[in-house]
Design a protein around this motif. Structure first.
Motif, short mmCIF file in Angstrom:
data_model
loop_
_atom_site.label_atom_id
_atom_site.label_comp_id
_atom_site.label_asym_id
_atom_site.label_seq_id
_atom_site.Cartn_x
_atom_site.Cartn_y
_atom_site.Cartn_z
N ASP A 22 0.57 8.77 -2.06
CA ASP A 22 1.15 8.25 -0.82
C ASP A 22 1.28 9.36 0.22
O ASP A 22 1.25 9.11 1.41
CB ASP A 22 2.54 7.66 -1.08
CG ASP A 22 2.48 6.52 -2.09
OD1 ASP A 22 1.53 5.74 -2.02
OD2 ASP A 22 3.39 6.45 -2.95
N ARG A 23 1.53 10.57 -0.26
CA ARG A 23 1.63 11.70 0.68
C ARG A 23 1.34 13.00 -0.07
O ARG A 23 1.18 13.00 -1.28
CB ARG A 23 2.99 11.75 1.37
CG ARG A 23 4.15 11.99 0.43
CD ARG A 23 5.48 11.97 1.22
NE ARG A 23 6.59 12.10 0.29
CZ ARG A 23 7.14 13.27 -0.04
NH1 ARG A 23 6.71 14.40 0.49
NH2 ARG A 23 8.14 13.32 -0.90
N GLU A 24 1.33 14.08 0.72
CA GLU A 24 0.89 15.36 0.19
C GLU A 24 1.96 16.42 0.44
O GLU A 24 2.57 16.45 1.51
CB GLU A 24 -0.40 15.75 0.93
CG GLU A 24 -0.95 17.09 0.57
CD GLU A 24 -2.16 17.48 1.43
OE1 GLU A 24 -3.04 18.15 0.91
OE2 GLU A 24 -2.20 17.13 2.63
N ALA A 84 -6.23 13.84 -4.31
CA ALA A 84 -4.93 13.80 -3.60
C ALA A 84 -4.83 12.55 -2.73
O ALA A 84 -3.74 12.06 -2.47
CB ALA A 84 -4.76 15.05 -2.73
N ALA A 85 -5.98 11.99 -2.32
CA ALA A 85 -5.98 10.81 -1.45
C ALA A 85 -5.51 9.55 -2.20
O ALA A 85 -5.29 8.52 -1.56
CB ALA A 85 -7.36 10.60 -0.84
N TYR A 86 -5.36 9.61 -3.51
CA TYR A 86 -4.79 8.48 -4.26
C TYR A 86 -3.27 8.44 -4.11
O TYR A 86 -2.64 7.46 -4.48
CB TYR A 86 -5.16 8.56 -5.74
CG TYR A 86 -6.57 8.10 -6.01
CD1 TYR A 86 -6.84 6.78 -6.36
CD2 TYR A 86 -7.64 8.97 -5.88
CE1 TYR A 86 -8.13 6.34 -6.58
CE2 TYR A 86 -8.95 8.55 -6.09
CZ TYR A 86 -9.18 7.23 -6.44
OH TYR A 86 -10.46 6.80 -6.64
N MET A 138 0.83 -1.20 0.00
CA MET A 138 0.00 0.00 0.00
C MET A 138 0.87 1.26 0.00
O MET A 138 0.66 2.19 -0.72
CB MET A 138 -0.90 -0.05 1.24
CG MET A 138 -2.28 0.50 1.02
SD MET A 138 -3.17 -0.28 -0.33
CE MET A 138 -3.69 -1.82 0.43
#
Lengths: 177, 233
Positions: free
Chosen positions: B216-218, B212-214, B1
């Motif tokens: 790994d990070r923001e 953005a939730a697809y 994941m």
């Protein structure tokens, strides 16, 4: 959440034992709190009392006695009325995030720092839910339930972003006077 | 994941202290960001916060006024135009909101183009283009021109064109911006699954947290600046 209507909905697929209903409920509503057996049997007895369900048969198969329930016509009508009725739109939404921001403003705290941290936590949860619904074996109920949660988290995020912008603007105005 | 777990060590692409102004309007005012191999990173922020400018600088499409962009050991801000166009042809790929396909070419010709420009013969290029179109579920539209495609189909063809060369980094600037939310989510599911399979990193610019939730990070941009975390990351 109306357990009574959800059980009626599960009975609409055919007669079931209480035991079956509990498991089907937990399977169909994976994000909800699992139903207790006691709650299932109490609700079934009330449905029978109100004429919305009836006992199909009672058997034991050599084991403990098991009662099979089925929905009545009145139960089917009640279910259709409930499923088609509009849920009242909440006039205001009060939740902890809102309360913490207001308290931070009133008490001279740091609402911007709180909002940034809360945003990071919401994004993390949104990534987890997106992974759950993007999994190859995700069934429709899981996808719909993740979508529902994601949409609500996103609404919180949008409110938090607007609030952070408003706070920045207000602070800039106060500092320039 | 979580692909960042397996992607420690040197970043694949690193921007440090980027400044960029268009005329008297500052777009970036000290932005830093890192992308590790195989990592999917979302760049978010309000409109006008410099998201697209950061992507353009990191992709070598725009030279920053100040600051560094390192691709491995290579300074992109000082690279020659020839080197940048070679990178864009072989190792970088871009997906925009819309309008990136050549309107006169069919879908399969659009997807084959980067391979043919790189010297692949037409027949091989078409074969690879067809398999990418199939992967994204638009093989039946192979002979259609962009004007005959729906928004979702056009973005799938654009994804096929971006991935056909096996890039190390995909730069995606609001790739779902012109789509309704369900079509947008489908495109994101396909883009992220394909990138993870290829081991390609993705730098994704979006204003939408559900997209953005697809990632790994923001990386969060405000007024052309990134947070302190990005500088030291």
């Amino acid at each position: 959440m109306s357990t009574r209507h959800i059980l009626l909905g599960l009975l609409a697929m055919g007669p079931r034992h209480g035991y079956d209903l509990k498991h089907r409920h937990d399977e169909r509503f994976p994000q909800a709190r699992p139903l207790a057996f006691g709650q299932v049997y109490t609700t079934l007895q009330r449905l029978v009392r109100d004429g919305l369900a009836e006992v199909e048969e009672t058997g034991s198969d050599g084991g403990p006695e098991r009662t099979m329930y089925r929905s009545t016509d009145a139960g089917a009508r009640e279910l259709a009325d409930w499923a088609g009725s509009v849920t009242p739109s909440a006039p205001f939404v009060a939740n902890e995030i809102f309360a913490k921001v207001v308290v931070a403003i009133l008490s001279g705290g740091d609402p911007a720092a709180y909002l940034a941290a809360q945003r990071a936590s919401h994004m993390q949860r949104m990534r987890e839910l997106t992974a759950v619904k993007s999994a190859k074996d995700a069934d429709l109920t899981t996808v719909l339930s993740a979508d529902y949660a994601l949409t609500h988290l996103n609404a919180d995020l949008r409110w938090m972003t607007t609030t952070a912008d408003r706070l920045a603007t207000l602070t800039a105005e106060v500092e320039s006077t | 994941m979580n692909t960042t777990e397996s992607a420690h060590g040197q970043p694949l692409l690193a921007a440090r202290g980027l400044y960029k102004a268009y005329g008297s309007t500052p777009a970036l005012r000290g932005a830093s960001a890192q992308l590790r191999a195989g990592e999917i990173v979302a760049v978010t922020g309000p409109s006008g916060s410099g998201k697209s400018s950061l992507l353009h600088c990191m992709a070598g499409m725009v030279r920053p006024d100040h600051g560094q962009v390192m691709y491995g050991d290579e300074h992109l801000a000082h690279a020659s135009e020839d080197r940048l166009s070679e990178l864009r042809r072989t190792q970088f790929a871009v997906v925009f909101q819309f309008g990136q396909l050549i309107p006169e070419l069919t879908a399969v010709d659009n997807v084959s183009l980067p391979l043919i420009l790189g010297g692949t013969d037409r027949r091989t290029a078409h074969g690879q283009a067809h398999s990418w179109l199939e992967r994204f579920g638009v093989l039946d539209r192979a002979e259609a021109r962009p004007g005959e495609l729906s928004g979702g189909q056009e973005q799938r063809v654009a994804l096929a064109r971006a991935l056909v060369t096996g890039p190390r980094i995909v730069f995606a600037d609001e790739p779902t911006g012109a789509l309704d939310s369900l079509a947008g989510e489908q495109v994101m599911t396909e883009l992220t699954a394909a990138a993870r399979e290829l081991g390609a990193a993705v730098l994704l610019v979006t204003h939408d947290a559900t997209i953005a939730a697809y990632a790994d990070r923001e990386i969060r941009l405000t007024d052309g600046r990134t947070g302190a975390l990005e500088v030291s990351a």
